[in-house]
Design an enzyme around this catalytic site. Structure first.
Site, mmCIF file in Angstrom:
data_model
loop_
_atom_site.group_PDB
_atom_site.id
_atom_site.type_symbol
_atom_site.label_atom_id
_atom_site.label_comp_id
_atom_site.label_asym_id
_atom_site.label_seq_id
_atom_site.Cartn_x
_atom_site.Cartn_y
_atom_site.Cartn_z
ATOM 1 N N LYS A 179 0.873 -1.182 0.000
ATOM 2 C CA LYS A 179 0.000 0.000 0.000
ATOM 3 C C LYS A 179 0.906 1.226 0.000
ATOM 4 C CE LYS A 179 -1.945 3.051 1.825
ATOM 5 N NZ LYS A 179 -1.795 4.453 1.360
ATOM 6 N N GLU A 182 -0.671 7.683 -1.330
ATOM 7 C CA GLU A 182 -1.525 8.148 -2.430
ATOM 8 C C GLU A 182 -0.766 9.031 -3.416
ATOM 9 O OE1 GLU A 182 -1.955 7.854 0.813
ATOM 10 O OE2 GLU A 182 -3.766 8.895 1.433
ATOM 11 N N GLY A 232 6.702 5.379 8.316
ATOM 12 C CA GLY A 232 5.957 6.631 8.268
ATOM 13 C C GLY A 232 6.023 7.324 9.611
ATOM 14 N N GLY A 237 2.222 4.957 13.136
ATOM 15 C CA GLY A 237 2.832 3.707 13.614
ATOM 16 C C GLY A 237 2.121 3.174 14.855
ATOM 17 N N GLU A 254 9.113 1.442 11.137
ATOM 18 C CA GLU A 254 10.250 2.352 10.984
ATOM 19 C C GLU A 254 9.648 3.749 10.982
ATOM 20 O OE1 GLU A 254 12.448 4.878 9.745
ATOM 21 O OE2 GLU A 254 12.501 3.908 7.778
ATOM 22 N N CYS A 288 13.743 10.263 7.274
ATOM 23 C CA CYS A 288 13.536 9.955 8.689
ATOM 24 C C CYS A 288 14.831 10.004 9.488
ATOM 25 C CB CYS A 288 12.884 8.594 8.830
ATOM 26 S SG CYS A 288 13.686 7.341 7.822
ATOM 27 N N GLU A 389 9.461 15.770 14.787
ATOM 28 C CA GLU A 389 9.992 15.553 13.439
ATOM 29 C C GLU A 389 9.349 16.580 12.511
ATOM 30 O OE1 GLU A 389 8.896 11.916 11.213
ATOM 31 O OE2 GLU A 389 11.039 11.689 10.925
HETATM 32 P P1 NAD Z 1 1.886 9.034 7.381
HETATM 33 O O1 NAD Z 1 2.540 8.310 8.478
HETATM 34 O O2 NAD Z 1 0.513 9.567 7.591
HETATM 35 O O3 NAD Z 1 1.785 8.091 6.063
HETATM 36 C C1 NAD Z 1 2.628 7.009 5.772
HETATM 37 C C2 NAD Z 1 1.833 5.882 5.105
HETATM 38 O O4 NAD Z 1 0.825 5.415 5.998
HETATM 39 C C3 NAD Z 1 1.087 6.271 3.831
HETATM 40 O O5 NAD Z 1 1.086 5.182 2.925
HETATM 41 C C4 NAD Z 1 -0.341 6.511 4.325
HETATM 42 O O6 NAD Z 1 -1.293 6.323 3.296
HETATM 43 C C5 NAD Z 1 -0.457 5.453 5.394
HETATM 44 N N1 NAD Z 1 -1.421 5.751 6.454
HETATM 45 C C6 NAD Z 1 -1.816 6.963 6.922
HETATM 46 N N2 NAD Z 1 -2.710 6.826 7.912
HETATM 47 C C7 NAD Z 1 -2.893 5.499 8.101
HETATM 48 C C8 NAD Z 1 -3.675 4.716 8.998
HETATM 49 N N3 NAD Z 1 -4.475 5.276 9.897
HETATM 50 N N4 NAD Z 1 -3.591 3.372 8.921
HETATM 51 C C9 NAD Z 1 -2.790 2.785 8.024
HETATM 52 N N5 NAD Z 1 -2.024 3.461 7.136
HETATM 53 C C10 NAD Z 1 -2.070 4.806 7.175
HETATM 54 O O7 NAD Z 1 2.842 10.204 6.925
HETATM 55 P P2 NAD Z 1 2.428 11.608 6.257
HETATM 56 O O8 NAD Z 1 1.110 12.132 6.735
HETATM 57 O O9 NAD Z 1 2.570 11.426 4.809
HETATM 58 O O10 NAD Z 1 3.550 12.547 6.848
HETATM 59 C C11 NAD Z 1 3.361 13.138 8.124
HETATM 60 C C12 NAD Z 1 4.660 13.162 8.891
HETATM 61 O O11 NAD Z 1 5.119 11.829 9.075
HETATM 62 C C13 NAD Z 1 5.804 13.841 8.175
HETATM 63 O O12 NAD Z 1 5.776 15.209 8.354
HETATM 64 C C14 NAD Z 1 6.986 13.195 8.804
HETATM 65 O O13 NAD Z 1 7.282 13.830 10.009
HETATM 66 C C15 NAD Z 1 6.510 11.789 9.072
HETATM 67 N N6 NAD Z 1 6.978 10.834 8.024
HETATM 68 C C16 NAD Z 1 7.981 10.000 8.350
HETATM 69 C C17 NAD Z 1 8.468 9.139 7.394
HETATM 70 C C18 NAD Z 1 9.597 8.216 7.695
HETATM 71 O O14 NAD Z 1 10.271 7.771 6.779
HETATM 72 N N7 NAD Z 1 9.821 7.864 8.949
HETATM 73 C C19 NAD Z 1 7.918 9.107 6.117
HETATM 74 C C20 NAD Z 1 6.848 9.950 5.829
HETATM 75 C C21 NAD Z 1 6.388 10.808 6.801
#
Ligand code: NAD
Length: 503
Positions: A179, A182, A232, A237, A254, A288, A389
């Site tokens: 997944k 988007e 993410g 997480g 992660e 990250c 972050e």
């Molecule tokens: P996010 O954690 O919301 O999204 C990461 C992934 O999780 C995407 O594929 C998203 O569709 C999915 N997702 C979102 N909500 C979910 C849920 N409730 N259940 C299951 N899957 C879900 O990240 P974001 O909103 O794109 O970014 C927000 C903040 O997260 C950033 O500003 C940054 O600080 C952090 N981030 C960290 C990493 C990393 O590599 N550690 C990567 C992206 C974002």
């Protein structure tokens, strides 16, 4: 420009949806492509296909050497298609051509190849020498695939972070549902197609799109998903862990980071200044493991800040397809606004903006999601900007009084993904590294990631490790088979705990 529409991949077939998402180029705000917007029903169909493929044994019971051979071909194809994949990464996640070529996509083939080779060399089975206790026996230890895995991948390094999950899952014989975010599904979609074309059977690798809180959440809680791997934000997480707990599925996470760069007073500033900027500003700080807090000795502070500002002022923002461009945009308007809000908050808290802090001037930057490389001074470790972050090109420079204070501040964070030390004295740097609570510590460098070495976080930066020779442990179950060698009831001495043998 002809706008291409992309579909999901479920059970070996391309599948469209009633609705679609627009994929916008972050550097220009132009529509680049559209993608089917998957639903919970699509997630369920993908899991069913993955389960059926797993049970059929077409991949799960294939000899590891054969899986390795097919995966090697996939790695080759990633290498052959590098130009197309780089173009997709540039236009969907805003990486510059240099970063996408070397890092976002350049790392992909060797990392996939690492897992291909691991499939062949992993210890799938081990005979344990005969044991005499509690009874005479021989024992065999097996590592077996877990079943159906789900990989939820963010937008910053979609291909690479996808491979960190798909690679070990396939090497171990699992099926997988991917997944992507988007905004950035296209390189992972192409990888899944390549896998099919190279002979991975239908249903073994599936890709579903759609909103995280619906489609991602469904995968995390799905009773027929055995493991979920997520990269993410820490907030999501936590939610994944909660959703996975209903069926006690395996989870690897992660998550976020707030990497501390400890600049010691014997650092070579020619190396450390450029290195600290590289550690923080690469890919506009949206990594990250970025080193976003730079800890500087009090009496070197002004000198270091001057040199940082001097070097960072030379960074060139602009056309992401131009080889001369150093810094690209951030991923979205939402992310830009979030980062700028953090900068405002830092000013309010007493930090000083000594470079950047806003949207760059010029016609080039009226479209796209741009933020100037930003340096904040007089930051202290209690400010939000030092604790959260930010995921933008924002370097916080903090003061420290002595080495113990530097280590204390570096570790004073809910995160523990990365850290680093700048020093010309290796013994001293290693002693500091030993005290830093982080999954990776770089000495005199940053962003050095080797697929053969583990990557993951302490504290709220995650759970488990990706990469490294134990990466497959996260995608396998350990089974112990005990073979009794006593042969007679009389020698089953433990049976007497329940009843005496008949005389
Ligand atoms: P996010 O954690 O919301 O999204 C990461 C992934 O999780 C995407 O594929 C998203 O569709 C999915 N997702 C979102 N909500 C979910 C849920 N409730 N259940 C299951 N899957 C879900 O990240 P974001 O909103 O794109 O970014 C927000 C903040 O997260 C950033 O500003 C940054 O600080 C952090 N981030 C960290 C990493 C990393 O590599 N550690 C990567 C992206 C974002």
């Amino acid at each position: 420009m002809n706008i291409k529409h992309y579909q999901m991949l479920i059970d070996g077939k391309h599948v469209d949806a009633d609705e679609m998402d627009e994929i916008i180029d972050p550097a220009t705000e132009e529509l680049y492509a559209t993608i089917a917007r998957g639903t919970v029903e699509h997630a369920d169909a993908a899991v069913a296909a993955a389960r059926a493929a797993f049970e059929s044994g077409t991949w799960s019971r294939l000899a590891p050497s054969e899986r390795s051979r097919i995966m090697t071909n996939i790695a080759d194809r990633i290498g052959q298609e590098i130009d197309d994949l780089v173009e997709l990464e540039i236009h969907t996640n805003g990486a510059t051509v240099r970063q996408a070529t070397v890092f976002h996509v350049g790392y992909a083939a060797p990392h996939f190849l690492y897992f291909a080779e691991l499939a062949a060399s992993y210890e799938w089975q081990r005979q344990v020498p005969t044991a005499a206790y509690p009874t005479l026996s021989t024992n065999v230890l097996h590592r077996e695939p877990i079943g159906v895995c789900a990989a939820i991948v963010p937008w910053n390094f979609p291909l690479l972070l996808g491979i960190w999950k798909i690679g070990p899952a396939l090497a171990a014989g699992n099926s997988i549902v991917v997944k992507p975010d988007e905004k950035t599904p296209l390189t992972l979609l192409r990888l899944c197609e390549i896998a099919q074309e190279c002979g991975v059977p239908d249903g073994v690798i599936n890709l579903v799109t759609g909103p995280g809180p619906e489609v991602g959440a469904r995968l995390a809680e799905h009773p027929d998903v055995d493991k979920v791997a997520f990269t993410g934000s820490t907030a999501v997480g936590r939610e994944i862990m909660r959703l996975a707990s209903g069926t006690v599925k395996k989870v690897s996470l992660e998550l976020g980071g707030k990497g501390a760069q400890v600049l010691l007073d014997d650092a070579d500033l020619d190396v450390a200044i450029d290195g600290a900027l590289f550690g923080c500003m690469l890919y506009s700080g949206q990594i990250c493991e970025s080193g976003t807090r730079l800890l500087v000795p009090d009496d070197m502070y002004d000198q270091v800040v001057d040199r940082l500002v001097d070097r960072a002022s030379a960074l060139k923002l602009g056309d992401t397809t131009d080889l001369d461009t150093d810094v690209g945009p951030v991923i979205s308007a939402r992310q830009r606004d979030r980062v700028l809000t953090f900068v405002d908050g830092a000013k309010h808290d007493g930090a000083k903006v000594v470079l950047g802090g806003g949207v760059p001037y010029g016609d080039r930057f009226t479209k796209g999601y741009w933020i100037e490389p930003t340096i904040l001074t007089e930051v202290n470790n209690d400010m939000d900007v030092a604790r959260e972050e930010i995921f933008g090109p924002v370097l916080c420079v903090l003061r420290y009084s002595d080495e113990a204070d530097a280590i204390r501040q570096a570790n004073d964070s809910p995160y523990g993904l990365s850290a680093g030390v700048w020093s010309t004295d290796y013994e001293r740097a290693l002693a500091v590294a030993a005290q830093l609570r982080a999954g990776t510590v770089w000495i005199n460098n940053w962003h050095q990631i080797d697929p053969a070495l583990p990557f993951g976080g302490y504290k709220q930066s995650g759970l488990g490790r990706e990469l490294g020779q134990h990466a497959l442990d996260e995608y396998t179950e350990a089974k112990h088979v005990h073979v009794d060698l006593t042969q007679t009831l009389e020698r089953h001495i433990f049976d007497a705990l329940l009843s005496e043998p008949p005389s």
